[in-house]
Design an enzyme around this catalytic site. Structure first.
Site, PDB file in Angstrom:
ATOM      1  N   TYR A 141       0.865  -1.187   0.000  1.00 36.47           N
ATOM      2  CA  TYR A 141       0.000   0.000   0.000  1.00 36.47           C
ATOM      3  C   TYR A 141       0.894   1.227   0.000  1.00 36.47           C
ATOM      4  CZ  TYR A 141      -3.357   3.510   1.671  1.00 36.47           C
ATOM      5  OH  TYR A 141      -4.148   4.629   1.818  1.00 36.47           O
ATOM      6  N   ASP A 236       9.410   2.789  -0.351  1.00 37.11           N
ATOM      7  CA  ASP A 236       8.370   3.427   0.447  1.00 37.11           C
ATOM      8  C   ASP A 236       8.566   3.010   1.899  1.00 37.11           C
ATOM      9  OD1 ASP A 236       6.186   4.478   1.657  1.00 37.11           O
ATOM     10  OD2 ASP A 236       4.699   3.524   0.358  1.00 37.11           O
ATOM     11  N   LYS A 264       4.510   8.728   8.917  1.00 43.57           N
ATOM     12  CA  LYS A 264       4.277   8.094  10.221  1.00 43.57           C
ATOM     13  C   LYS A 264       5.292   8.564  11.280  1.00 43.57           C
ATOM     14  CE  LYS A 264       1.264   4.767   8.268  1.00 43.57           C
ATOM     15  NZ  LYS A 264       1.242   4.003   7.050  1.00 43.57           N
TER      16      LYS A 264
HETATM   17  C1  LIG Z   1       0.584   4.546   5.722  1.00 47.12           C
HETATM   18  C2  LIG Z   1       1.312   4.326   4.468  1.00 47.12           C
HETATM   19  C3  LIG Z   1       1.197   5.207   3.373  1.00 47.12           C
HETATM   20  C4  LIG Z   1       0.192   6.328   3.346  1.00 47.12           C
HETATM   21  O1  LIG Z   1       0.448   7.281   4.310  1.00 47.12           O
HETATM   22  P1  LIG Z   1      -0.741   8.277   4.769  1.00 47.12           P
HETATM   23  O2  LIG Z   1      -0.068   9.218   5.694  1.00 47.12           O
HETATM   24  O3  LIG Z   1      -1.783   7.411   5.394  1.00 47.12           O
HETATM   25  O4  LIG Z   1      -1.241   8.933   3.529  1.00 47.12           O
HETATM   26  C5  LIG Z   1       2.002   5.004   2.280  1.00 47.12           C
HETATM   27  N1  LIG Z   1       2.877   3.982   2.244  1.00 47.12           N
HETATM   28  C6  LIG Z   1       3.003   3.115   3.257  1.00 47.12           C
HETATM   29  C7  LIG Z   1       4.012   2.021   3.169  1.00 47.12           C
HETATM   30  C8  LIG Z   1       2.223   3.251   4.392  1.00 47.12           C
HETATM   31  O5  LIG Z   1       2.333   2.353   5.378  1.00 47.12           O
END
Ligand SMILES: *Cc1c(COP(=O)(O)O)cnc(C)c1O
Length: 426
Positions: A141, A236, A264
């Protein structure tokens, strides 16, 4: 008002009663817990019930909730003004810190969410290479930008189909979806269309489909194939950055990506994220280059203060050793209790992240995650929630420990788990 009342009223004015779908408990059923406050490892709901929290706001709260140093930094920053839309010294300090700690980061730009970071990194990779194709992996994701809301097409190497209504097929036509941990599928994709691939975006540890660890051949293929084809490797690390170690998953596995996305933990619980990487690529971003990217609240001073305060503390000697040991104690404690109850269960952790599986062994692929016993998870989830332990309300999410998960929190978790596994076995 109790959880039920609040949920009923929320559903009148907020779709599904929530501002992000997994919070609605749809996967597990029942009523979401409405949080009143949180401190350290514990959440308190509006009914006054307390829970040991293993969601940690889905990753950011690595120091535990309401850490005094972070709260103090936020208070001090807020007193100086909430937003200026002009550069600040705090942004410079955070950028310098990120460039020092994150492998491959020579320049960085701050944004407000992980979604923005990955969306911007992809636009940048396309602008830099002059190519359109993006490769992603099933189960990873990367936020909810249109081009990334894709599921695998029918055959191998086919282009993705939108996984959400409202996304034109033309938008995802440039996104190729491949199986995670499959080096040969990646090699085949590069063989066929390597000169058209702008970027490969990947979670170096998959944490949005429960937890899948990468295998070494897959990581090696990611690096070598992108390099050879002149494609941009985007790690990511929105979830894994400052979560699995001080230098993220890139540091753990010795990878230097072309671009990195962070979120995060970097915001310490405030809306802050970042993308960055090779200077020659980052120089393509406006105002220097032709790739447009902007944000009214980007680098928000209060969010920057929370991020800086958090990142100061995670640099303490031994921080990640202690966090990793906590995660390991949690999963071994849970595994022991499951075995004692005769429940088919296993678990693993890496740094401050963990996965719980109602299966004989940890999954190595998306298909194996999907084969875990979802019904058993749901029963366990509700039984242990009732005992005051808050795991993610879905079998397809990773869990998180914080530095505040002390002996008391673990002991509470283990005695709750004994009863929850017993409920499952009966
Ligand atoms: C949480 C997450 C996102 C999206 O981040 P948001 O702040 O919720 O938009 C993108 N990539 C990864 C790997 C994530 O865990």
């Amino acid at each position: 008002m109790d959880n039920e009342d609040l949920f009923a009223r929320s559903q009148q004015v907020i779709p599904g009663g929530v501002n992000s779908p997994v919070r609605a408990f749809r996967a597990v059923g029942g009523t979401p817990v409405f949080v009143r406050s949180a401190s350290g490892a514990w959440l308190t709901d509006v009914e006054g019930r307390r829970y040991v929290d293993y969601v940690g706001s889905w990753g950011p709260m690595i120091l535990g909730h309401a850490h005094p140093a972070v709260i103090e930094a936020v208070r001090a920053a807020a007193g100086l003004g909430l937003s200026f839309g002009a550069p600040t010294a705090g942004e410079l300090e955070l950028a310098q810190l990120l460039c020092r700690l994150v492998p491959g980061l020579e320049q960085v730009r701050l944004v407000s969410s992980g979604t923005e970071a990955t969306m911007s990194a992809i636009r940048l990779a396309r602008g830099f290479t002059g190519r359109n194709l993006v490769v992603k992996f099933e189960g990873c994701y990367h936020g909810h930008a249109d081009a990334l809301l894709v599921k695998a097409g029918s055959g191998a190497l086919t282009f993705g189909q939108p996984s959400s209504a409202g996304v034109p097929a033309e938008t995802t036509a440039h996104t190729v979806v491949l199986p995670y941990n499959d080096a040969s599928a990646l090699a085949a994709a590069f063989e066929r269309m390597g000169d058209r691939i702008a970027a490969v975006i990947v979670e170096p540890i998959a944490g949005n489909v429960n937890l899948i660890l990468p295998d070494a051949a897959f990581l090696q293929a990611l690096v070598e194939l992108t390099q050879r084809a002149g494609a941009v490797l985007i790690l990511d690390e929105v979830m894994t950055g400052f979560r699995v170690g001080l230098h993220g998953a890139a540091g753990l596995y010795g990878i230097t990506p072309d671009l990195v996305t962070l979120g995060k933990v970097v915001g310490g619980g405030m809306p802050l994220a970042a993308f960055g990487g090779r200077k020659d690529i980052m120089q393509c971003v406006s105002p220097l280059g032709p790739v447009y990217q902007a944000g009214t609240l980007s680098g928000n001073p209060v969010a920057v203060a929370a991020g800086l305060a958090t990142l100061r503390l995670v640099q303490a000697a031994g921080f990640y050793d202690r966090l990793g040991a906590l995660g390991a104690r949690l999963v071994s404690g849970l595994t022991e209790r499951a075995r004692a109850a005769g429940v088919a269960f296993c678990a693993q952790s890496i740094g401050g992240m963990f996965g719980l599986y109602f299966a004989a062994r940890p999954p190595a692929s998306y298909t194996e995650v999907m084969a875990c016993d979802q019904k058993a998870f749901n029963t366990f989830f509700h039984a242990i929630l009732h005992e005051g332990v808050y795991f993610a309300p879905s079998a397809f999410e990773a869990g998180f420990v914080s530095a505040a998960h002390d002996d008391e929190a673990l002991a509470h978790t283990f005695s709750a788990a004994e009863r929850a596994f017993a409920a499952l076995a009966s």
